[in-house]
Scaffold this active site. Sequence first.
Site, PDB file in Angstrom:
ATOM      1  N   GLU A  61      47.398  33.436  61.366  1.00 10.93           N
ATOM      2  CA  GLU A  61      48.246  32.741  60.392  1.00 10.93           C
ATOM      3  C   GLU A  61      48.344  33.544  59.102  1.00 10.93           C
ATOM      4  O   GLU A  61      49.425  33.660  58.502  1.00 10.93           O
ATOM      5  CB  GLU A  61      47.669  31.354  60.104  1.00 10.93           C
ATOM      6  CG  GLU A  61      48.413  30.582  59.027  1.00 10.93           C
ATOM      7  CD  GLU A  61      47.546  29.534  58.363  1.00 10.93           C
ATOM      8  OE1 GLU A  61      47.953  29.038  57.304  1.00 10.93           O
ATOM      9  OE2 GLU A  61      46.455  29.235  58.888  1.00 10.93           O
ATOM     10  N   ASP A  65      51.916  34.779  57.842  1.00  7.84           N
ATOM     11  CA  ASP A  65      52.398  34.295  56.548  1.00  7.84           C
ATOM     12  C   ASP A  65      52.867  35.459  55.677  1.00  7.84           C
ATOM     13  O   ASP A  65      53.930  35.397  55.044  1.00  7.84           O
ATOM     14  CB  ASP A  65      51.281  33.519  55.849  1.00  7.84           C
ATOM     15  CG  ASP A  65      51.669  33.080  54.452  1.00  7.84           C
ATOM     16  OD1 ASP A  65      52.531  32.197  54.322  1.00  7.84           O
ATOM     17  OD2 ASP A  65      51.114  33.638  53.483  1.00  7.84           O
ATOM     18  N   ASP A 134      51.387  26.176  60.414  1.00 13.32           N
ATOM     19  CA  ASP A 134      50.374  27.231  60.536  1.00 13.32           C
ATOM     20  C   ASP A 134      50.514  27.974  61.863  1.00 13.32           C
ATOM     21  O   ASP A 134      50.417  29.210  61.920  1.00 13.32           O
ATOM     22  CB  ASP A 134      48.972  26.626  60.440  1.00 13.32           C
ATOM     23  CG  ASP A 134      48.652  26.072  59.066  1.00 13.32           C
ATOM     24  OD1 ASP A 134      49.376  26.398  58.105  1.00 13.32           O
ATOM     25  OD2 ASP A 134      47.675  25.303  58.954  1.00 13.32           O
ATOM     26  N   GLU A 137      53.410  30.446  61.940  1.00 13.39           N
ATOM     27  CA  GLU A 137      53.079  31.712  61.285  1.00 13.39           C
ATOM     28  C   GLU A 137      52.121  32.538  62.139  1.00 13.39           C
ATOM     29  O   GLU A 137      52.245  33.771  62.209  1.00 13.39           O
ATOM     30  CB  GLU A 137      52.480  31.443  59.910  1.00 13.39           C
ATOM     31  CG  GLU A 137      53.486  30.862  58.925  1.00 13.39           C
ATOM     32  CD  GLU A 137      52.884  30.544  57.579  1.00 13.39           C
ATOM     33  OE1 GLU A 137      53.617  30.606  56.576  1.00 13.39           O
ATOM     34  OE2 GLU A 137      51.682  30.215  57.521  1.00 13.39           O
TER      35      GLU A 137
END
Length: 246
Positions: A61, A65, A134, A137
């Site tokens: 994640e 991100d 989450d 990502e």
Amino acid sequence: MYRLTSKENSLSAPSPDSDPIEALAARFGVTPIDAELWWQALTHPSYANEVPGSKHYERLEFLGDAILGALVADELYRRRPDAPPGELTFLRSVLIRRETLADWAEGVGLRDLVRVGRSARGFDAVGWRTVLADVFEALLGVIWLEHGLEPVQAFVRKTVVDRIPSYADARRELEPKNVLQERLASDGSEVAYRVVHQDEHGVTVTVSWPGGEASATARSKREAAVEAARRALDAIDAESGAGAHA
């Protein structure tokens, strides 16, 4: 409110007869190389804590991100050559916010694939949407590791960047209280917020102005006030539209 609808989502849910990881990867336009890495992206920390030897998605994640933010920033820079930094920041925030990513995750059926432990099975809707964002990502992180830039960039363009909202819509979504205050202040009206109910399930806030009021319930006073402001703007717009057609 700026939301991706199911009709806008061109990705289909997985077939029950197909391998879940292969079907999931196909919806991202790639072929999986390491199925365990894909399952890691679908594994909540609560599951990893209860199942020895399993890994959760938080590192993936983190990677996804950063990649998503950079790709969206690059696309906005190129597509909005005259936009100032503040406007670009607002647009990026709307495109990569939790609600937007969770809409896509739900649209492709990710919730049915996410592995959670017993302690997380009681998540409410807000908790689940956070998990789904989450996971979205984390999956971008997997694709980056296995296939590099091109498929991630193509997917981000298709699912996120191609639906850039206007700056006004972005401000309305991220700063509804400020937008409401500015709109009503233009004719001398005032806005007042008050908590009308609070218990273990959440807080209800009502916003009132000379022309009416709107209420919303959320887990915190801040979230409830923000949503109440969005509903107030919707009500004011609806009233303005009705007046224009009267």
